[in-house]
Design a protein around this motif. Sequence first.
Motif, mmCIF file in Angstrom:
data_model
loop_
_atom_site.group_PDB
_atom_site.id
_atom_site.type_symbol
_atom_site.label_atom_id
_atom_site.label_comp_id
_atom_site.label_asym_id
_atom_site.label_seq_id
_atom_site.Cartn_x
_atom_site.Cartn_y
_atom_site.Cartn_z
ATOM 1 N N ALA A 116 0.824 -1.206 0.000
ATOM 2 C CA ALA A 116 0.000 0.000 0.000
ATOM 3 C C ALA A 116 0.860 1.259 0.000
ATOM 4 O O ALA A 116 1.954 1.278 0.551
ATOM 5 C CB ALA A 116 -0.922 0.010 1.219
ATOM 6 N N ALA A 117 0.340 2.299 -0.611
ATOM 7 C CA ALA A 117 1.017 3.603 -0.617
ATOM 8 C C ALA A 117 0.581 4.363 0.633
ATOM 9 O O ALA A 117 -0.142 5.353 0.560
ATOM 10 C CB ALA A 117 0.664 4.363 -1.889
ATOM 11 N N LEU A 118 1.001 3.853 1.781
ATOM 12 C CA LEU A 118 0.657 4.442 3.075
ATOM 13 C C LEU A 118 1.902 4.496 3.939
ATOM 14 O O LEU A 118 2.816 3.679 3.775
ATOM 15 C CB LEU A 118 -0.398 3.596 3.802
ATOM 16 N N ASP A 119 1.911 5.428 4.890
ATOM 17 C CA ASP A 119 2.973 5.428 5.889
ATOM 18 C C ASP A 119 2.446 6.043 7.179
ATOM 19 O O ASP A 119 1.325 6.550 7.230
ATOM 20 C CB ASP A 119 4.236 6.139 5.396
ATOM 21 N N GLY A 120 3.232 5.945 8.217
ATOM 22 C CA GLY A 120 2.888 6.544 9.501
ATOM 23 C C GLY A 120 1.557 6.089 10.055
ATOM 24 O O GLY A 120 1.233 4.894 10.057
ATOM 25 N N PHE A 121 0.777 7.059 10.529
ATOM 26 C CA PHE A 121 -0.520 6.781 11.144
ATOM 27 C C PHE A 121 -1.418 5.965 10.231
ATOM 28 O O PHE A 121 -2.087 5.033 10.673
ATOM 29 C CB PHE A 121 -1.215 8.098 11.525
ATOM 30 N N TRP A 122 -1.461 6.308 8.948
ATOM 31 C CA TRP A 122 -2.375 5.647 8.020
ATOM 32 C C TRP A 122 -2.014 4.177 7.831
ATOM 33 O O TRP A 122 -2.905 3.320 7.757
ATOM 34 C CB TRP A 122 -2.429 6.396 6.698
ATOM 35 N N MET A 123 -0.720 3.876 7.785
ATOM 36 C CA MET A 123 -0.307 2.476 7.666
ATOM 37 C C MET A 123 -0.672 1.710 8.940
ATOM 38 O O MET A 123 -1.146 0.573 8.877
ATOM 39 C CB MET A 123 1.197 2.370 7.381
ATOM 40 N N GLN A 124 -0.472 2.333 10.091
ATOM 41 C CA GLN A 124 -0.834 1.674 11.353
ATOM 42 C C GLN A 124 -2.330 1.414 11.425
ATOM 43 O O GLN A 124 -2.759 0.349 11.876
ATOM 44 C CB GLN A 124 -0.371 2.501 12.554
ATOM 45 N N LEU A 125 -3.118 2.373 10.992
ATOM 46 C CA LEU A 125 -4.572 2.182 10.970
ATOM 47 C C LEU A 125 -4.951 1.025 10.054
ATOM 48 O O LEU A 125 -5.752 0.166 10.426
ATOM 49 C CB LEU A 125 -5.272 3.467 10.523
ATOM 50 N N ALA A 126 -4.363 0.979 8.865
ATOM 51 C CA ALA A 126 -4.661 -0.095 7.914
ATOM 52 C C ALA A 126 -4.243 -1.456 8.463
ATOM 53 O O ALA A 126 -4.924 -2.459 8.247
ATOM 54 C CB ALA A 126 -3.968 0.178 6.581
ATOM 55 N N ARG A 127 -3.125 -1.498 9.203
ATOM 56 C CA ARG A 127 -2.627 -2.763 9.761
ATOM 57 C C ARG A 127 -3.418 -3.234 10.970
ATOM 58 O O ARG A 127 -3.631 -4.429 11.143
ATOM 59 C CB ARG A 127 -1.171 -2.595 10.204
ATOM 60 N N THR A 128 -3.805 -2.320 11.835
ATOM 61 C CA THR A 128 -4.351 -2.732 13.137
ATOM 62 C C THR A 128 -5.849 -2.487 13.317
ATOM 63 O O THR A 128 -6.432 -3.001 14.253
ATOM 64 C CB THR A 128 -3.599 -2.028 14.281
ATOM 65 N N GLY A 129 -6.457 -1.723 12.426
ATOM 66 C CA GLY A 129 -7.873 -1.401 12.606
ATOM 67 C C GLY A 129 -8.787 -2.606 12.578
ATOM 68 O O GLY A 129 -9.719 -2.711 13.388
ATOM 69 N N VAL A 130 -8.544 -3.539 11.662
ATOM 70 C CA VAL A 130 -9.403 -4.726 11.588
ATOM 71 C C VAL A 130 -9.132 -5.670 12.767
ATOM 72 O O VAL A 130 -10.087 -6.158 13.383
ATOM 73 C CB VAL A 130 -9.289 -5.435 10.223
ATOM 74 N N PRO A 131 -7.866 -5.932 13.157
ATOM 75 C CA PRO A 131 -7.665 -6.746 14.355
ATOM 76 C C PRO A 131 -8.297 -6.123 15.610
ATOM 77 O O PRO A 131 -8.842 -6.844 16.461
ATOM 78 C CB PRO A 131 -6.143 -6.831 14.493
ATOM 79 N N GLY A 167 -5.205 2.884 0.105
ATOM 80 C CA GLY A 167 -3.756 2.726 0.062
ATOM 81 C C GLY A 167 -3.295 1.671 -0.913
ATOM 82 O O GLY A 167 -2.292 1.853 -1.624
ATOM 83 N N LEU A 168 -4.025 0.569 -0.983
ATOM 84 C CA LEU A 168 -3.656 -0.498 -1.929
ATOM 85 C C LEU A 168 -3.932 -0.081 -3.372
ATOM 86 O O LEU A 168 -3.121 -0.383 -4.273
ATOM 87 C CB LEU A 168 -4.384 -1.799 -1.585
#
Length: 139
Positions: A69-84, A130-131
Amino acid sequence: MPNPNDLILIGILLLALVTVESGGYFLTRVVRGHAPANGLQTSFFRAGHAHAAVLLVLSIAILAVISYAALDGFWMQLARTGVPIAAILMPAGFFLSVLGRDPERPNRLIVLLWLGVVSLTAALITAGVGLIAGGVAAL
């Protein structure tokens, strides 16, 4: 290729699916009448169990591709951890809001369900955008 932190989280999520299995066993006891539960509780227990399993598997699927994904920082963390996070909050809302003897309606802990919905929605939108952006950039 998922990064090492994503691989660790995927391993944790796979192990968490074992708890969903034990919840499934409890649910079979409820529907056979071996564990007391009224109609509301039975419905909420089913919904909590289903959401837990689906959201854990969805979390693993997202983590397998999110490094593209074209994400970094807060946005990448949200994408990684929001569903868990939603995989914890939503089932907790279903289960905890109907605890007790013969509840007629969910208690205030139903708010956990709605917090999970917010986390899920934010993560799905962020990961999806992001993807798409990462794919377009790779063309």
